[in-house]
Design a protein around this motif. Structure first.
Motif, mmCIF file in Angstrom:
data_model
loop_
_atom_site.group_PDB
_atom_site.id
_atom_site.type_symbol
_atom_site.label_atom_id
_atom_site.label_comp_id
_atom_site.label_asym_id
_atom_site.label_seq_id
_atom_site.Cartn_x
_atom_site.Cartn_y
_atom_site.Cartn_z
ATOM 1 N N ASP A 186 8.538 25.624 -42.029
ATOM 2 C CA ASP A 186 8.404 24.185 -41.814
ATOM 3 C C ASP A 186 7.727 23.951 -40.472
ATOM 4 O O ASP A 186 8.299 24.209 -39.422
ATOM 5 C CB ASP A 186 9.784 23.535 -41.834
ATOM 6 N N TRP A 187 6.493 23.462 -40.502
ATOM 7 C CA TRP A 187 5.731 23.228 -39.274
ATOM 8 C C TRP A 187 5.778 21.769 -38.860
ATOM 9 O O TRP A 187 5.074 21.348 -37.944
ATOM 10 C CB TRP A 187 4.281 23.651 -39.469
ATOM 11 N N SER A 188 6.622 20.952 -39.493
ATOM 12 C CA SER A 188 6.623 19.517 -39.215
ATOM 13 C C SER A 188 7.066 19.195 -37.789
ATOM 14 O O SER A 188 6.732 18.140 -37.264
ATOM 15 C CB SER A 188 7.518 18.782 -40.217
ATOM 16 N N GLU A 215 1.889 18.055 -31.590
ATOM 17 C CA GLU A 215 0.464 17.852 -31.848
ATOM 18 C C GLU A 215 -0.298 17.883 -30.529
ATOM 19 O O GLU A 215 0.198 17.442 -29.504
ATOM 20 C CB GLU A 215 0.234 16.524 -32.552
#
Length: 66
Positions: A19-21, A25
């Protein structure tokens, strides 16, 4: 992650991805900014004394066959 059985021959196996959520960013940056950032990271982790000499002296014993 699902591990395929040996010699199963099936490509229908389910893949499980991380899970890269929650990843932070990054804003786009110019080449100069990216270069400066990269140099700062390199300075944080300097090579160990003698590491370059060890890498140059390492030999590859793998025979090349064309």
């Amino acid at each position: 992650m699902a591990v395929p059985e040996e010699n199963s021959g099936s490509l229908d196996q389910e893949l499980v991805f991380p899970d890269w959520s929650g990843m932070k960013e990054h804003a786009p940056m110019s080449f100069e900014q990216a270069y400066k950032y990269n140099q700062e990271l390199i300075a944080m982790f300097p090579p160990k004394p003698g590491e370059e000499a060890r890498r140059w002296s390492a030999k590859s014993e793998v025979e090349f066959v064309l």
